[in-house]
Write an enzyme that holds these catalytic residues in place. Structure first.
Site, PDB file in Angstrom:
ATOM      1  N   GLU A  10      15.842  55.529  31.838  1.00  0.00           N
ATOM      2  CA  GLU A  10      15.845  55.897  33.709  1.00  0.00           C
ATOM      3  C   GLU A  10      13.973  55.990  33.260  1.00  0.00           C
ATOM      4  O   GLU A  10      13.218  56.232  33.780  1.00  0.00           O
ATOM      5  CB  GLU A  10      15.921  57.000  33.545  1.00  0.00           C
ATOM      6  CG  GLU A  10      17.274  57.598  33.838  1.00  0.00           C
ATOM      7  CD  GLU A  10      17.984  58.559  34.755  1.00  0.00           C
ATOM      8  OE1 GLU A  10      17.336  59.257  34.585  1.00  0.00           O
ATOM      9  OE2 GLU A  10      19.221  58.225  34.464  1.00  0.00           O
ATOM     10  N   GLU A  45      26.051  55.902  31.760  1.00  0.00           N
ATOM     11  CA  GLU A  45      25.704  57.399  32.019  1.00  0.00           C
ATOM     12  C   GLU A  45      26.531  57.579  33.324  1.00  0.00           C
ATOM     13  O   GLU A  45      26.012  57.062  34.152  1.00  0.00           O
ATOM     14  CB  GLU A  45      24.359  58.378  32.866  1.00  0.00           C
ATOM     15  CG  GLU A  45      23.643  58.374  31.869  1.00  0.00           C
ATOM     16  CD  GLU A  45      21.855  59.450  31.924  1.00  0.00           C
ATOM     17  OE1 GLU A  45      22.074  59.911  32.897  1.00  0.00           O
ATOM     18  OE2 GLU A  45      21.210  59.340  30.751  1.00  0.00           O
TER      19      GLU A  45
END
Length: 818
Positions: free
Chosen positions: A341, A571
């Site tokens: 991220e 995720e």
């Protein structure tokens, strides 16, 4: 007859366009019709009566809806599960072993493949959320002094777990069918002591964990994890010295408003997901801008005489290379996720004074210019949201006027690079004055528009990949899009050449049910497709809508090499502490299980490979995953009522443990499992690839859902069921043209079904299938192969129907016992 038909057609059209289920829309249309009639005839007794009825009916409907919204379905016979002794490893069911490095092919469209060309659908977990924080001293974010330790003297050894606990956790995960691990490693864990000083003890420990995974036939890929840069900027990842080198005073980051940390809240409630607001704060935004684009936006910023971007990336890639060097001889290490991220920082922001394009409405809303003034020691009033989208007035940040920079405001990176200056004021003090509010909108040197992925992310991927592949040439690179809060849901275009792809790339985007994650409440009636930004009403549409959004990831990966690259949802998960942790008090996880099943169904609809977030061995009801108030672990000691049972401690297991196809001789077209059905029905449909030389498809079938065996029906061919490895091997007929095959698995309650139950349009008419003698109950301990069957010639059937619909083609397949 015309009016009802027209109304039905209109109803179906609206439900399709608006993603609203018909059963919900029908009463709404009826109430609207009554209101329309009542308004027309309002001056008559009949009209007033209609309006009264409408009012009473609407009130009753509202009350019914409030009650219904909080009623969640229950899994029937949820406790009808075999107890599995954790102390007897020989009796713990396993799962099909994952592929080793070099066996997993990642350079042919959206699917992973094996050496035979079969499509691989990995399923795994992130191991573990606790790996973001050190063990010595203990770095839990709910510990107010966990950032006060000597910053270079830490250890991450025993993250994710002590080695003497490894067998328990790994055996449990494999028993649940999770064999592909995203192993969390932070830059700080490797290089916390200082630039170029690596923690040899941690690297040895990491190697030992990987070898333990190999003993259990589990594969891993290393995830270089971070959230909002570092622990000192409210997240995790980078070592403290990176902030020191840029000129920040780490002791003042939170006090000045340059960051917000959970530690500073001490005993006060910490707003859920507040850590995400650090993307807007000076600390994280500055570091990310320097890391990716310092050469363009901060050319005057040097670290030890080296441009900041070069310095930071060089050290990060060297640390990644050192991890690869430590693991180069471990064949179960598939590859590396180069950065979790990542953020764009300030890059691409059109107006430094404007926060309106930022999609994160939580906590203090800080514009880039607000962040720079705060860091310079100014007090700033900003909008405050007490919870997601809940505006709560304006608040003052940095009331004591603390400076975030170690050498005062003049040492600010952005002052030095001409974004702002200190202007003398009438009272003899200097105040910040913005010079170029669109400084980050374009490349300052060339004036060119910014394509962050092409200009900054991809060059970094290549640099990190080179450092890793120097030690492991066939390592697969897992790449993630940059998290830009101004462009949530925007389609990515990560274009790579075949030479860039090399041994393989994977597009590893993340997906969460955003409304559930942010609100920590689950609704089975209302949702939002966070990929396509569409409202979804009704559980069926929520699941299918989310699944359709996930399916778009494959469209983005098509430009990663000439043949495209596989997709993995790196995720995905659900907060276990929904509704203020109601399940912990009641021990009733009905809401959480429904939320988890919705996300899992979305992954099935999207035909996705994934790694769940997360499995955290140290999770507790009180502190969750011990990081910023998050609680998404599918395991907790606090739910462990029988420590000797492998399943004890698992959370919402009826939704988490699911049958799934693992190796498939063609392209999957439909996957569906229903844990709420009494027979635990599982349907799988795929379209065969005639180019393959093998005809064996392998599925994982968990004993958790089928403790007394299963009724299995296949479209053609033969199968073998091994309950010790929970593996079904299905050998189907080979055809010279694409052909559709299906399998149905059910808990033995009712007679075996004859057709698959699929939501895919191309399988709705499979009722012409005949189960015949192909249906058979298979129990643990039985002869694990079904009888031999002879199929019609699939080549002839496919050739005769090459231009027909799939259901017409399938109707030609039948069975006859020899």
């Amino acid at each position: 007859m015309g009016a009802p038909v027209l109304a039905f057609v209109l109803l179906r059209a609206i439900t399709r366009v608006a993603s609203i289920e018909a059963w919900l829309l029908s009463p709404l249309l009826l109430l609207s019709l009554l209101f329309f009639i009542g308004c027309i005839a309002a001056d008559t007794p009949a009209g007033r009566f209609v309006l009264v009825v409408l009012g009473v009916g609407s009130g009753g409907a509202f009350v019914w809806l409030l009650v219904k919204v909080r009623q969640f379905p229950r899994v029937p016979d949820a406790h009808d599960v075999d107890r599995v002794e954790i102390d007897d490893p020989e009796k713990i069911p396993t799962a099909p072993p994952m592929l080793l490095r070099g066996e997993l092919k990642c350079n042919a469209n959206r699917w992973f493949r094996d050496a035979d060309g079969r499509r691989i659908i990995p399923r795994g977990v992130n191991l573990a959320g606790g790996s973001k924080m050190p063990t010595q001293p203990l770095g839990y974010t709910h510990e107010p002094r966990s950032l006060d330790e000597p910053r270079g003297e830490v250890s991450f050894v025993n993250r994710p777990f002590p080695l003497d606990e490894a067998d328990e956790h790994l055996a449990r995960l494999r028993c649940w069918g999770y064999t592909f691990f995203r192993l969390i490693v932070t830059w700080e864990a490797v290089e916390h002591a200082g630039p170029g000083v690596y923690d040899r003890a941690y690297l040895d420990y990491l190697q030992a964990v990987v070898r333990k995974c190999a003993e259990h036939e589990l594969c891993v890929f290393i995830d270089f994890h971070q959230d909002v840069w570092s622990r000192w900027t409210g997240g995790d990842g980078a070592p403290a010295w990176t902030l020191d080198k840029v000129g920040f005073n780490l002791d003042n980051l939170d006090a000045s408003g340059a960051a917000v940390t959970k530690q500073s809240f001490k005993d006060r409630p910490y707003p859920r997901m507040l850590w995400n607001s650090n993307h807007q704060r000076l600390g994280a935004a500055t570091m990310w801008t320097l890391f990716f684009a310092g050469n363009d936006f901060a050319p005057k910023t040097l670290i030890d005489g080296e441009p900041a971007q070069e310095y930071l990336q060089r050290h990060f890639c060297a640390a990644a290379g050192r991890v690869a060097q430590a693991l180069r001889d471990e064949p179960n290490v598939i590859g590396f996720d180069v950065l979790n991220e990542p953020s764009n920082g300030f890059v691409g922001i059109e107006d430094a004074t404007d926060i309106s394009n930022n999609s994160f409405y939580m906590g203090w809303r800080v514009a880039p210019w607000d962040a720079m003034r705060l860091g310079a020691g100014a007090s700033v009033r900003v909008d405050y949201f007490s919870s997601f989208l809940m505006y709560d007035g304006r608040r003052t940040l940095n009331p004591t006027k603390v400076c975030a920079w170690a050498n005062g405001p003049a040492s600010c990176v952005w002052l030095q690079n001409g974004v702002w200056k200190l202007q003398a004021s009438g009272n003899g003090r200097e105040t910040p004055e913005l010079l170029v509010k669109d400084y980050f909108a374009r490349n300052p040197s060339t004036g060119a528009e910014i394509d962050f992925t092409a200009d900054y992310a991809i060059p970094f991927w290549k640099r990190a990949a080179k450092a890793i592949r120097e030690h492991i040439p066939d390592a697969v690179i897992f790449a993630e899009p940059v998290l830009d809060l101004a462009k949530v849901g925007a389609k990515e275009s990560p274009e790579l050449s075949d030479s860039d792809v090399g041994a393989g790339y994977v597009w590893a985007k993340h997906w969460y049910d955003g409304t559930t994650l942010m609100s920590k409440h689950f609704s089975q009636y209302f949702g939002l497709d966070s990929v396509r930004m569409m409202p979804l009403i009704g559980l069926g549409f929520i699941q299918r809508g989310h699944g359709a959004g996930i399916a778009t990831f494959a469209e983005e990966s098509r430009v990663m090499g000439s043949s495209g690259s596989p997709v993995l949802v790196g995720e995905v998960g659900v907060p276990i502490d929904l509704s203020a942790g109601a399940a912990f008090d009641s021990e009733d996880f009905v809401e959480v299980t429904c939320a988890m099943n919705t996300s899992m169904r979305a992954l099935e609809v999207g035909l996705a490979s994934f790694t769940l977030w997360n499995y955290s061995p140290e999770n507790s009801n009180a502190h969750g995953d011990n990081w910023n108030g998050e609680d998404l672990s599918i395991f907790s000691r606090d739910q462990c009522q029988d420590p000797s049972d492998i399943h004890s401690g698992g959370r919402c297991l009826p939704a988490v443990i699911r049958p799934y196809p693992f190796r498939v001789c063609g392209d999957p077209t439909s996957i569906k499992f229903d844990p709420y059905a009494a027979d635990r029905r599982f349907d799988f449909v795929f379209r065969s690839d005639p180019a393959l030389r093998v005809t064996e498809t392998i599925l994982f079938v968990p004993r958790y859902h089928y403790p007394r065996g299963a009724n299995i029906v296949v479209s053609d061919g033969t199968y073998e069921m091994n309950w010790e490895t929970q593996t079904l091997s299905w050998r189907h007929q080979r055809a010279n043209a694409p052909h559709t095959h299906w399998i149905v698995i059910r808990k033995p309650i009712d007679p075996a079904p004859s057709v698959p139950d699929s939501e895919a349009d191309d399988t709705k008419s499979l009722k012409a299938h005949q189960s015949g003698p192909a249906s058979r109950r298979v129990e643990p301990g039985d002869d694990d192969s079904n009888a031999d069957f002879e199929d019609v010639d699939l080549d002839d059937a496919a050739a005769a129907s090459s231009s027909s619909s799939l259901e017409d083609l399938e109707a030609q397949s039948s069975f006859q016992k020899k």
